[in-house]
Design a protein around this motif. Structure first.
Motif, mmCIF file in Angstrom:
data_model
loop_
_atom_site.group_PDB
_atom_site.id
_atom_site.type_symbol
_atom_site.label_atom_id
_atom_site.label_comp_id
_atom_site.label_asym_id
_atom_site.label_seq_id
_atom_site.Cartn_x
_atom_site.Cartn_y
_atom_site.Cartn_z
ATOM 1 N N THR A 1 8.713 1.975 4.905
ATOM 2 C CA THR A 1 7.299 2.084 5.213
ATOM 3 C C THR A 1 6.755 3.478 4.943
ATOM 4 N N SER A 2 7.539 4.522 5.201
ATOM 5 C CA SER A 2 7.089 5.912 5.101
ATOM 6 C C SER A 2 5.828 6.077 5.951
ATOM 7 N N VAL A 3 4.749 6.608 5.380
ATOM 8 C CA VAL A 3 3.536 6.848 6.172
ATOM 9 C C VAL A 3 2.549 5.691 6.087
ATOM 10 N N GLY A 4 2.949 4.606 5.431
ATOM 11 C CA GLY A 4 2.158 3.384 5.497
ATOM 12 C C GLY A 4 1.248 3.095 4.324
ATOM 13 N N MET A 5 1.406 3.797 3.201
ATOM 14 C CA MET A 5 0.550 3.515 2.039
ATOM 15 C C MET A 5 0.697 2.069 1.580
ATOM 16 N N SER A 6 1.920 1.634 1.293
ATOM 17 C CA SER A 6 2.122 0.255 0.848
ATOM 18 C C SER A 6 1.747 -0.732 1.935
ATOM 19 N N THR A 7 1.973 -0.353 3.186
ATOM 20 C CA THR A 7 1.647 -1.230 4.308
ATOM 21 C C THR A 7 0.163 -1.558 4.334
ATOM 22 N N LEU A 8 -0.660 -0.597 3.972
ATOM 23 C CA LEU A 8 -2.107 -0.814 3.956
ATOM 24 C C LEU A 8 -2.486 -1.905 2.959
ATOM 25 N N TYR A 9 -1.912 -1.851 1.765
ATOM 26 C CA TYR A 9 -2.208 -2.883 0.757
ATOM 27 C C TYR A 9 -1.722 -4.260 1.219
ATOM 28 N N PHE A 10 -0.494 -4.299 1.736
ATOM 29 C CA PHE A 10 0.057 -5.568 2.212
ATOM 30 C C PHE A 10 -0.767 -6.134 3.363
ATOM 31 N N ALA A 11 -1.064 -5.283 4.339
ATOM 32 C CA ALA A 11 -1.781 -5.754 5.526
ATOM 33 C C ALA A 11 -3.185 -6.234 5.163
ATOM 34 N N ALA A 12 -3.850 -5.531 4.255
ATOM 35 C CA ALA A 12 -5.170 -5.977 3.823
ATOM 36 C C ALA A 12 -5.091 -7.325 3.125
ATOM 37 N N ALA A 13 -4.039 -7.518 2.316
ATOM 38 C CA ALA A 13 -3.889 -8.788 1.598
ATOM 39 C C ALA A 13 -3.656 -9.953 2.545
ATOM 40 N N VAL A 14 -2.730 -9.780 3.508
ATOM 41 C CA VAL A 14 -2.459 -10.909 4.409
ATOM 42 C C VAL A 14 -3.663 -11.178 5.306
ATOM 43 N N ARG A 15 -4.364 -10.125 5.698
ATOM 44 C CA ARG A 15 -5.604 -10.334 6.462
ATOM 45 C C ARG A 15 -6.611 -11.129 5.646
ATOM 46 N N ASP A 16 -6.796 -10.728 4.382
ATOM 47 C CA ASP A 16 -7.780 -11.388 3.532
ATOM 48 C C ASP A 16 -7.343 -12.788 3.129
ATOM 49 N N ASN A 17 -6.056 -13.083 3.291
ATOM 50 C CA ASN A 17 -5.557 -14.443 3.058
ATOM 51 C C ASN A 17 -5.690 -15.329 4.289
ATOM 52 N N GLY A 18 -6.230 -14.782 5.351
ATOM 53 C CA GLY A 18 -6.433 -15.574 6.556
ATOM 54 C C GLY A 18 -5.569 -15.175 7.722
ATOM 55 N N GLY A 19 -4.674 -14.201 7.514
ATOM 56 C CA GLY A 19 -3.829 -13.730 8.602
ATOM 57 C C GLY A 19 -2.359 -13.755 8.234
ATOM 58 N N GLY A 20 -1.601 -12.883 8.871
ATOM 59 C CA GLY A 20 -0.172 -12.820 8.601
ATOM 60 C C GLY A 20 0.415 -11.528 9.111
ATOM 61 N N THR A 21 1.616 -11.208 8.629
ATOM 62 C CA THR A 21 2.346 -10.054 9.139
ATOM 63 C C THR A 21 3.060 -9.314 8.020
ATOM 64 N N VAL A 22 2.997 -7.996 8.079
ATOM 65 C CA VAL A 22 3.824 -7.129 7.249
ATOM 66 C C VAL A 22 4.964 -6.626 8.125
ATOM 67 N N ILE A 23 6.186 -6.917 7.733
ATOM 68 C CA ILE A 23 7.352 -6.396 8.443
ATOM 69 C C ILE A 23 7.835 -5.169 7.683
ATOM 70 N N GLY A 24 7.747 -4.007 8.323
ATOM 71 C CA GLY A 24 8.166 -2.774 7.686
ATOM 72 C C GLY A 24 9.375 -2.178 8.376
ATOM 73 N N SER A 25 10.107 -1.345 7.650
ATOM 74 C CA SER A 25 11.240 -0.638 8.231
ATOM 75 C C SER A 25 11.169 0.827 7.841
ATOM 76 N N GLU A 26 11.307 1.704 8.807
ATOM 77 C CA GLU A 26 11.270 3.150 8.564
ATOM 78 C C GLU A 26 12.222 3.843 9.543
ATOM 79 N N ILE A 27 13.085 4.691 8.999
ATOM 80 C CA ILE A 27 14.132 5.303 9.820
ATOM 81 C C ILE A 27 13.682 6.592 10.497
#
Length: 212
Positions: A76-102
């Motif tokens: 996940t790092s600081v969440g750049m990719s998470t933003l794109y994923f989360a916006a997409a699943v939201r715009d698809n009607g809802g969902g979840t991004v599962i991220g991992s960051e150590i």
């Protein structure tokens, strides 16, 4: 061909504002840990290694196209990719991004960035080693990004794809940013059920689709 940077598939101004801020702040230390040497990621907690916006645009488009609602990313790092994923699943009607960051500091930063963009409800960022945190994704996923810490073989990318692949649905995508040789060997072996192609993005991006 020139790319029109003003024409963006993701049209939410609040999300784009956070993405633009992160892209402008992107920097790398003099001893770049991406050189495939063994280094401790905690020593680089102030650096947000992230995908490029062009890769993010592709992630958003593909996720919208396949109506993705459950996606996973390492790391996940600081969440750049998470933003794109989360916006997409939201715009698809809802969902979840599962991220991992150590790195705990990056987990906190990613959560703040998601909250600023109004996307906090669409992300489950799991703190810890992805080889543990992503072992159970709770069901089939539609898309996976593998863009984690580099090191010697076996690479984390190879270990993580072996964990995620059985949990990826047929027709689901995997994107890899770092072209780890043992990751490429895995996805290019037809016995593992993938087709893949190298795209001319960010120095080389491997896009794979699970077909079996």
């Amino acid at each position: 061909m020139m790319i029109d940077e003003t024409h963006r598939p993701l049209r939410d101004p609040a999300v784009n504002a956070v993405i633009d801020r992160l892209a402008a702040a992107q920097q790398y230390p003099p001893d770049d840990p991406r050189a495939r040497l063994e280094r401790d990621p905690h020593d680089y907690s102030e650096y947000g290694y992230s995908i490029a916006p062009q890769q993010g645009d592709l992630i958003y488009l593909l996720c919208r196209g396949i109506r993705a609602t459950r996606v996973v990313e390492f790391a996940t790092s600081v969440g750049m990719s998470t933003l794109y994923f989360a916006a997409a699943v939201r715009d698809n009607g809802g969902g979840t991004v599962i991220g991992s960051e150590i790195v705990p500091a990056k987990v906190a930063t990613a959560r703040r960035n998601l909250a600023e963009a109004g996307l906090a409800d669409y992300a489950d960022i799991r703190e810890g080693d992805a080889r543990a945190t992503l072992r159970d994704l709770g069901g089939p996923v539609d898309f996976a990004l593998i863009d984690g810490w580099l090191g010697v073989e076996p690479s984390l990318a190879r270990e993580v794809i072996e964990i995620i692949a059985p949990q990826l649905r047929i027709g689901g995508y995997v994107m890899n940013d770092n072209a780890e040789p043992d990751f490429l060997a895995y996805v290019r072996d037809s016995a593992n059920g993938f087709l893949s192609v190298t795209l001319p993005l960010h120095g080389g991006t491997e896009l794979c689709v699970k077909v079996a």
